[in-house]
Design an enzyme around this catalytic site. Structure first.
Site, mmCIF file in Angstrom:
data_model
loop_
_atom_site.group_PDB
_atom_site.id
_atom_site.type_symbol
_atom_site.label_atom_id
_atom_site.label_comp_id
_atom_site.label_asym_id
_atom_site.label_seq_id
_atom_site.Cartn_x
_atom_site.Cartn_y
_atom_site.Cartn_z
ATOM 1 N N ASP A 45 37.219 31.951 50.615
ATOM 2 C CA ASP A 45 36.850 33.317 50.253
ATOM 3 C C ASP A 45 36.235 34.013 51.464
ATOM 4 O OD1 ASP A 45 37.614 32.963 47.625
ATOM 5 O OD2 ASP A 45 35.581 32.695 46.858
ATOM 6 N N ARG B 6 45.080 35.916 51.682
ATOM 7 C CA ARG B 6 44.794 36.737 50.504
ATOM 8 C C ARG B 6 44.260 38.086 50.988
ATOM 9 N NH1 ARG B 6 40.010 34.552 47.237
ATOM 10 N NH2 ARG B 6 41.518 33.031 46.478
HETATM 11 C C1 LIG Z 1 42.024 36.837 43.294
HETATM 12 C C2 LIG Z 1 40.943 37.672 43.897
HETATM 13 C C3 LIG Z 1 40.153 37.119 44.881
HETATM 14 C C4 LIG Z 1 39.163 37.887 45.488
HETATM 15 N N1 LIG Z 1 38.469 37.360 46.534
HETATM 16 C C5 LIG Z 1 37.600 38.155 47.196
HETATM 17 C C6 LIG Z 1 36.976 37.715 48.380
HETATM 18 O O1 LIG Z 1 37.160 36.576 48.849
HETATM 19 N N2 LIG Z 1 36.116 38.551 48.998
HETATM 20 C C7 LIG Z 1 35.863 39.826 48.529
HETATM 21 O O2 LIG Z 1 35.092 40.566 49.157
HETATM 22 N N3 LIG Z 1 36.446 40.253 47.396
HETATM 23 C C8 LIG Z 1 37.294 39.469 46.730
HETATM 24 N N4 LIG Z 1 37.914 39.947 45.599
HETATM 25 C C9 LIG Z 1 37.433 41.198 44.960
HETATM 26 C C10 LIG Z 1 38.115 42.415 45.540
HETATM 27 O O3 LIG Z 1 37.659 42.625 46.868
HETATM 28 C C11 LIG Z 1 37.820 43.669 44.708
HETATM 29 O O4 LIG Z 1 36.450 43.920 44.692
HETATM 30 C C12 LIG Z 1 38.311 43.597 43.278
HETATM 31 O O5 LIG Z 1 39.526 42.916 43.185
HETATM 32 C C13 LIG Z 1 38.549 45.024 42.724
HETATM 33 O O6 LIG Z 1 39.475 45.700 43.522
HETATM 34 P P1 LIG Z 1 40.942 46.129 43.019
HETATM 35 O O7 LIG Z 1 41.879 45.892 44.153
HETATM 36 O O8 LIG Z 1 41.298 45.470 41.761
HETATM 37 O O9 LIG Z 1 40.864 47.709 42.894
HETATM 38 P P2 LIG Z 1 39.914 48.662 42.072
HETATM 39 O O10 LIG Z 1 40.264 50.033 42.554
HETATM 40 O O11 LIG Z 1 38.501 48.239 42.149
HETATM 41 O O12 LIG Z 1 40.402 48.472 40.594
HETATM 42 C C14 LIG Z 1 41.678 48.888 40.137
HETATM 43 C C15 LIG Z 1 41.702 48.750 38.626
HETATM 44 O O13 LIG Z 1 41.576 47.366 38.264
HETATM 45 C C16 LIG Z 1 40.717 47.198 37.155
HETATM 46 N N5 LIG Z 1 39.510 46.475 37.581
HETATM 47 C C17 LIG Z 1 39.168 46.158 38.845
HETATM 48 N N6 LIG Z 1 38.009 45.433 38.874
HETATM 49 C C18 LIG Z 1 37.619 45.325 37.594
HETATM 50 C C19 LIG Z 1 36.514 44.712 36.961
HETATM 51 N N7 LIG Z 1 35.578 44.048 37.649
HETATM 52 N N8 LIG Z 1 36.417 44.777 35.618
HETATM 53 C C20 LIG Z 1 37.353 45.415 34.883
HETATM 54 N N9 LIG Z 1 38.438 46.038 35.428
HETATM 55 C C21 LIG Z 1 38.576 45.997 36.760
HETATM 56 C C22 LIG Z 1 40.406 48.579 36.659
HETATM 57 O O14 LIG Z 1 41.388 48.934 35.736
HETATM 58 C C23 LIG Z 1 40.523 49.413 37.926
HETATM 59 O O15 LIG Z 1 40.800 50.773 37.656
HETATM 60 C C24 LIG Z 1 38.947 39.218 45.024
HETATM 61 C C25 LIG Z 1 39.752 39.764 44.042
HETATM 62 C C26 LIG Z 1 40.750 39.015 43.488
HETATM 63 C C27 LIG Z 1 41.633 39.653 42.471
#
Ligand SMILES: Cc1cc2nc3c(=O)[nH]c(=O)nc-3n(C[C@H](O)[C@H](O)[C@H](O)COP(=O)(O)OP(=O)(O)OC[C@H]3O[C@@H](n4cnc5c(N)ncnc54)[C@H](O)[C@@H]3O)c2cc1C
Length: 311
Positions: free
Chosen positions: A137, A187
């Site tokens: 991560d 990722r």
């Molecule tokens: C598999 C995976 C691994 C990850 N690993 C890391 C990492 O190592 N380091 C790091 O900094 N971040 C990590 N993240 C988190 C990432 O950086 C984002 O903060 C998170 O995925 C939300 O961003 P998004 O791309 O979904 O877009 P967003 O614009 O935040 O969300 C898009 C849509 O997705 C849905 N959504 C998103 N988040 C949520 C939530 N928490 N609850 C409910 N609905 C939601 C909503 O419908 C939202 O409108 C990871 C995410 C995933 C999916």
């Protein structure tokens, strides 16, 4: 603004105590976390695999300040991998593990990188024996350089060690170019931590544009992109880039978090895409939970109700 306040709260011990003991917090936790035990993690992994999804398991914890604790986290991963393998859940990499470098010692003063490298190597050996992989991560911006250093140090021995790049960081398009090579498992996510404007892009629209640009680089490369987003617009862009480049569905995957957009996970998998669900487990869920709450205002309703019921 609210997001910044919540991310700041994630570092406060007082807020941590209040939230961790609030009765309704448990309901919020179980939406995003598989449970506290290895058995809980195995049960959720089994269920998701039966639904045609792939899994990456994260043993919750971060910012370890004690070498023995860092070694204990590595041992937990080794045991987890042995049990996953014994239950037949790792074949073909169907279940892999995600590891936070600070949970295995990266933040230890003086010998953090060495301790983390040794612990991650132990986990990689266990993953290889189980027929699966490890992804590191990416944590806050102060750890990026050291984490990428671990990746380049360990990849000669463990070429399938995955890493994470965050599109909110200004440096990330360059890192994508550097890491888009043969077999490189990367990722791509937006980034979930606080970072100053000089280091991170301040506007969500810029973060999204950077994500699309990075995705283009990774999908044009010879590596294995892992597209970690729930954002419907970015998923649509990914699908058109894949179609335009003629990329085989086995050469990349989508990744989403446990408890977030479950219908979309199923929809993509039913359409022939590989979808991996990031499943955290363990008792140290506080920092992870606050980052999930900060991502979506609607989640705050649960959070505030939990706090109110404590007063
Ligand atoms: C598999 C995976 C691994 C990850 N690993 C890391 C990492 O190592 N380091 C790091 O900094 N971040 C990590 N993240 C988190 C990432 O950086 C984002 O903060 C998170 O995925 C939300 O961003 P998004 O791309 O979904 O877009 P967003 O614009 O935040 O969300 C898009 C849509 O997705 C849905 N959504 C998103 N988040 C949520 C939530 N928490 N609850 C409910 N609905 C939601 C909503 O419908 C939202 O409108 C990871 C995410 C995933 C999916």
């Amino acid at each position: 603004m609210l997001r910044q306040v919540l991310l700041a709260a994630s570092a406060s011990q007082r807020v941590r105590r209040v939230v961790s003991t609030a009765p309704l917090t448990r309901d919020v936790v179980t939406r995003f976390v598989a449970g506290e035990t290895t058995a809980d993690a195995l049960a959720v992994a089994q269920r998701l695999l039966a639904d045609g999804l792939l899994v990456t398991l994260d043993y919750l914890g971060e910012d370890t300040v004690d070498p023995e604790q860092a070694a204990a986290v590595a041992s937990e991963y080794v045991t987890l991998l042995e049990r996953l393998c014994a239950d037949g859940l790792t074949a073909g990499g169907r279940t892999e593990v995600s590891v936070k470098p600070t949970a295995v010692g990266l933040g230890l003063v003086g010998h953090g990188a060495k301790t983390a490298a040794e612990n991650i190597a132990r986990i990689c050996v266990a993953a290889r024996a189980a027929g699966t992989t490890v992804t590191l991560d990416m944590e806050d911006h102060t750890h990026v350089e050291a984490t990428l250093g671990l990746v380049s140090e360990l990849r000669p021995d463990f070429p399938d060690l995955g890493c994470v790049l965050q599109s909110y960081l200004r440096r990330t398009p360059g890192d994508c170019e550097a890491l888009a090579g043969d077999r490189s498992r990367v990722r791509l996510c937006k980034g979930a931590y606080r970072a100053p404007d000089g280091v991170a892009l301040p506007a969500r629209s810029e973060v999204d544009r950077s994500f699309a640009r990075c995705m283009r680089t990774l999908l044009a490369g010879a590596g294995y992109p892992m597209l970690a987003t729930h954002d419907p617009r970015l998923i649509a862009i990914a699908q058109s880039l894949v179609a335009a480049g003629g990329r085989d569905a086995s050469s990349y995957e989508y990744q989403m978090l446990y408890g977030v957009r479950r219908d979309e996970q199923q929809r993509l998998a039913a359409g022939g895409e590989q979808v991996r669900v990031y499943v955290p487990y363990g008792s140290d869920w506080y920092g992870y939970l606050v980052r999930r709450l900060a991502e979506r205002p609607a989640n705050l309703t649960f959070f505030l109700r939990a706090l109110r019921s404590r007063q």
